[in-house]
Scaffold this motif. Structure first.
Motif, PDB file in Angstrom:
ATOM      1  N   TYR A  93      75.810  -9.856 123.379  1.00  0.00           N
ATOM      2  CA  TYR A  93      75.115 -11.121 123.653  1.00  0.00           C
ATOM      3  C   TYR A  93      75.778 -11.901 124.781  1.00  0.00           C
ATOM      4  CZ  TYR A  93      71.986 -14.889 122.004  1.00  0.00           C
ATOM      5  OH  TYR A  93      70.988 -15.820 121.872  1.00  0.00           O
ATOM      6  N   ASP A  94      77.103 -11.891 124.795  1.00  0.00           N
ATOM      7  CA  ASP A  94      77.856 -12.648 125.790  1.00  0.00           C
ATOM      8  C   ASP A  94      78.230 -11.766 126.975  1.00  0.00           C
ATOM      9  OD1 ASP A  94      77.682 -14.792 124.078  1.00  0.00           O
ATOM     10  OD2 ASP A  94      79.755 -14.660 123.378  1.00  0.00           O
ATOM     11  N   THR A  95      78.487 -12.375 128.107  1.00  0.00           N
ATOM     12  CA  THR A  95      78.929 -11.620 129.278  1.00  0.00           C
ATOM     13  C   THR A  95      80.444 -11.662 129.425  1.00  0.00           C
ATOM     14  OG1 THR A  95      78.660 -13.554 130.715  1.00  0.00           O
ATOM     15  CG2 THR A  95      76.768 -12.066 130.488  1.00  0.00           C
ATOM     16  N   ILE A  96      81.115 -12.137 128.390  1.00  0.00           N
ATOM     17  CA  ILE A  96      82.567 -12.216 128.351  1.00  0.00           C
ATOM     18  C   ILE A  96      83.013 -11.712 126.988  1.00  0.00           C
ATOM     19  CG2 ILE A  96      82.579 -14.586 127.464  1.00  0.00           C
ATOM     20  CD1 ILE A  96      84.991 -15.159 129.258  1.00  0.00           C
ATOM     21  N   SER A  97      84.198 -11.163 126.899  1.00  0.00           N
ATOM     22  CA  SER A  97      84.672 -10.622 125.629  1.00  0.00           C
ATOM     23  C   SER A  97      84.928 -11.737 124.620  1.00  0.00           C
ATOM     24  CB  SER A  97      85.949  -9.811 125.842  1.00  0.00           C
ATOM     25  OG  SER A  97      86.963 -10.612 126.414  1.00  0.00           O
ATOM     26  N   SER A  98      85.049 -11.361 123.359  1.00  0.00           N
ATOM     27  CA  SER A  98      85.235 -12.333 122.286  1.00  0.00           C
ATOM     28  C   SER A  98      86.451 -13.214 122.554  1.00  0.00           C
ATOM     29  CB  SER A  98      85.422 -11.612 120.950  1.00  0.00           C
ATOM     30  OG  SER A  98      84.277 -10.869 120.614  1.00  0.00           O
ATOM     31  N   HIS A  99      86.319 -14.463 122.203  1.00  0.00           N
ATOM     32  CA  HIS A  99      87.426 -15.399 122.401  1.00  0.00           C
ATOM     33  C   HIS A  99      88.586 -15.027 121.471  1.00  0.00           C
ATOM     34  CE1 HIS A  99      89.658 -19.105 122.944  1.00  0.00           C
ATOM     35  NE2 HIS A  99      88.801 -19.464 123.898  1.00  0.00           N
ATOM     36  N   PRO A 100      89.818 -15.054 121.972  1.00  0.00           N
ATOM     37  CA  PRO A 100      90.969 -14.686 121.135  1.00  0.00           C
ATOM     38  C   PRO A 100      91.197 -15.613 119.947  1.00  0.00           C
ATOM     39  CG  PRO A 100      91.687 -15.588 123.257  1.00  0.00           C
ATOM     40  CD  PRO A 100      90.217 -15.341 123.364  1.00  0.00           C
ATOM     41  N   ASP A 101      90.571 -16.780 119.936  1.00  0.00           N
ATOM     42  CA  ASP A 101      90.747 -17.702 118.812  1.00  0.00           C
ATOM     43  C   ASP A 101      89.854 -17.376 117.615  1.00  0.00           C
ATOM     44  OD1 ASP A 101      92.700 -19.231 120.062  1.00  0.00           O
ATOM     45  OD2 ASP A 101      91.240 -20.573 120.994  1.00  0.00           O
ATOM     46  N   LEU A 102      88.974 -16.382 117.751  1.00  0.00           N
ATOM     47  CA  LEU A 102      88.097 -16.010 116.633  1.00  0.00           C
ATOM     48  C   LEU A 102      88.881 -15.173 115.623  1.00  0.00           C
ATOM     49  CD1 LEU A 102      84.743 -15.161 118.465  1.00  0.00           C
ATOM     50  CD2 LEU A 102      85.295 -17.204 117.125  1.00  0.00           C
ATOM     51  N   LYS A 103      89.278 -15.821 114.549  1.00  0.00           N
ATOM     52  CA  LYS A 103      90.065 -15.173 113.497  1.00  0.00           C
ATOM     53  C   LYS A 103      89.509 -15.583 112.143  1.00  0.00           C
ATOM     54  CE  LYS A 103      94.107 -15.166 116.520  1.00  0.00           C
ATOM     55  NZ  LYS A 103      95.475 -15.669 116.776  1.00  0.00           N
TER      56      LYS A 103
ATOM     57  N   HIS B  25      77.265 -23.918 128.704  1.00  0.00           N
ATOM     58  CA  HIS B  25      77.831 -22.581 128.481  1.00  0.00           C
ATOM     59  C   HIS B  25      76.975 -21.536 129.204  1.00  0.00           C
ATOM     60  CE1 HIS B  25      80.289 -24.437 125.334  1.00  0.00           C
ATOM     61  NE2 HIS B  25      81.026 -23.354 125.356  1.00  0.00           N
ATOM     62  N   VAL B  26      77.631 -20.648 129.905  1.00  0.00           N
ATOM     63  CA  VAL B  26      76.955 -19.591 130.652  1.00  0.00           C
ATOM     64  C   VAL B  26      77.438 -18.223 130.192  1.00  0.00           C
ATOM     65  CG1 VAL B  26      76.542 -18.586 132.928  1.00  0.00           C
ATOM     66  CG2 VAL B  26      76.614 -21.074 132.663  1.00  0.00           C
ATOM     67  N   ASN B  27      78.738 -18.006 130.233  1.00  0.00           N
ATOM     68  CA  ASN B  27      79.294 -16.706 129.844  1.00  0.00           C
ATOM     69  C   ASN B  27      79.118 -16.442 128.357  1.00  0.00           C
ATOM     70  OD1 ASN B  27      80.260 -16.231 132.488  1.00  0.00           O
ATOM     71  ND2 ASN B  27      82.095 -17.455 132.062  1.00  0.00           N
ATOM     72  N   ARG B  28      79.298 -17.472 127.577  1.00  0.00           N
ATOM     73  CA  ARG B  28      79.123 -17.339 126.123  1.00  0.00           C
ATOM     74  C   ARG B  28      77.723 -17.831 125.755  1.00  0.00           C
ATOM     75  NH1 ARG B  28      83.918 -15.737 124.394  1.00  0.00           N
ATOM     76  NH2 ARG B  28      85.736 -16.506 125.516  1.00  0.00           N
ATOM     77  N   GLN B  29      76.749 -16.948 125.883  1.00  0.00           N
ATOM     78  CA  GLN B  29      75.389 -17.317 125.511  1.00  0.00           C
ATOM     79  C   GLN B  29      75.281 -17.624 124.018  1.00  0.00           C
ATOM     80  OE1 GLN B  29      72.233 -17.679 127.405  1.00  0.00           O
ATOM     81  NE2 GLN B  29      73.944 -18.218 128.752  1.00  0.00           N
ATOM     82  N   SER B  30      76.209 -17.096 123.227  1.00  0.00           N
ATOM     83  CA  SER B  30      76.255 -17.415 121.801  1.00  0.00           C
ATOM     84  C   SER B  30      76.590 -18.887 121.567  1.00  0.00           C
ATOM     85  CB  SER B  30      77.281 -16.536 121.091  1.00  0.00           C
ATOM     86  OG  SER B  30      78.563 -16.686 121.683  1.00  0.00           O
ATOM     87  N   ARG B  31      77.113 -19.559 122.598  1.00  0.00           N
ATOM     88  CA  ARG B  31      77.418 -20.989 122.517  1.00  0.00           C
ATOM     89  C   ARG B  31      76.543 -21.807 123.463  1.00  0.00           C
ATOM     90  NH1 ARG B  31      81.599 -22.642 118.768  1.00  0.00           N
ATOM     91  NH2 ARG B  31      82.132 -20.697 117.726  1.00  0.00           N
TER      92      ARG B  31
END
Length: 259
Positions: free
Chosen positions: A205-215, A160-166
């Motif tokens: 934290y991430d260089t990409i916006s939140s994933h749409p599956d986060l609900k 994982h690169v864009n999602r440093q949280s992962r």
């Protein structure tokens, strides 16, 4: 193979087998939880680390035949005692991640490996799937269950690169019992204050916006399995790859070499 649970005090006092990768994995995790400049988004996780509520286990290569039984045993130990560990408890599993896996695997490869591991680990379960949890991942109340407990499963990988949280330098799982999340939400003021802070931290934290599956769990359009493994972009698998093994193992059958 003897599997053991550790806590922060054990590991920081070096009460851990001396394999270099185990020391490095814990130190990388501790650094992530305590970084005051780049704050890890999941505030309950950082609180769990600070208060020594988290438990840790070390697992062989996730591709190995030994990994499912090792995960199952560590989860069993954790499940049997988790309510004594504190309100922010989770089980953190660090996997031996050889160089060929670490340096030559895509996010998609890790995703396949993750679901294969969960499926194989379910074959080690000796208890029935909890009656109140649907068995189909397409149901909005479905969760991964093991040893009679339902869990939210988080996966982090070296790819994982864009999602440093992962991102984590080793293949890693964090399993949080549903009861921890229920207790957290029983204090509405705390939950309503912390949730937007978590989202803010995630955006930073991430260089990409939140994933749409986060609900939120239980919402009609939410599927927990989609949140377990987030890809490094906004895509997601078209259907859940998890395959539950319903055949139970018994000590007698294991002794005869069957399952």
């Amino acid at each position: 193979m003897q599997m053991m649970l550790y806590d922060k005090a054990n590991l920081e006092d070096h009460y851990v087998p001396k394999e270099d990768w185990k020391v490095a994995a814990y130190q990388a995790f501790a650094a992530k939880m305590t970084n005051r400049e780049d704050k890890f988004p999941c505030i309950p996780a950082t609180l769990g680390f600070a208060h020594n509520h988290l438990k840790y286990g070390f697992v062989p290569d996730p591709r190995s035949s030994e990994a499912p039984a090792a995960v199952s045993e560590l989860v069993r130990q954790f499940t049997d005692n988790s309510r004594q560990f504190g309100k922010y408890t989770s089980l953190i599993l660090f996997f031996h991640t050889p160089d060929d896996l670490r340096h030559h695997s895509s996010v998609e490869h890790y995703e396949s490996l993750f679901w294969d591991l969960l499926s194989r680990t379910s074959g080690e379960d000796t208890l029935d799937w909890p009656a109140h949890i649907p068995t189909e991942p397409s149901h909005h109340f479905w969760e991964y269950c093991l040893h009679g407990e339902s869990y939210f499963v988080y996966c982090a990988t070296p790819s994982h690169v864009n999602r440093q949280s992962r991102y984590f330098p080793y293949f890693m799982l964090a399993l949080t019992p549903r009861w921890v999340l229920v207790e957290f939400n029983k204090v509405p003021k705390q939950a309503e204050t912390m949730k937007p802070l978590i989202r803010q931290r995630l955006e930073a934290y991430d260089t990409i916006s939140s994933h749409p599956d986060l609900k939120l769990y239980g919402e009609m359009d939410n599927y927990e399995w989609k949140q377990y493994f987030l890809r490094d972009d906004h895509s997601s698998a078209p259907s859940c790859p998890f395959s539950r093994h319903t055949q139970k193992k018994s000590h007698a059958s294991e002794g005869q070499g069957t399952s």
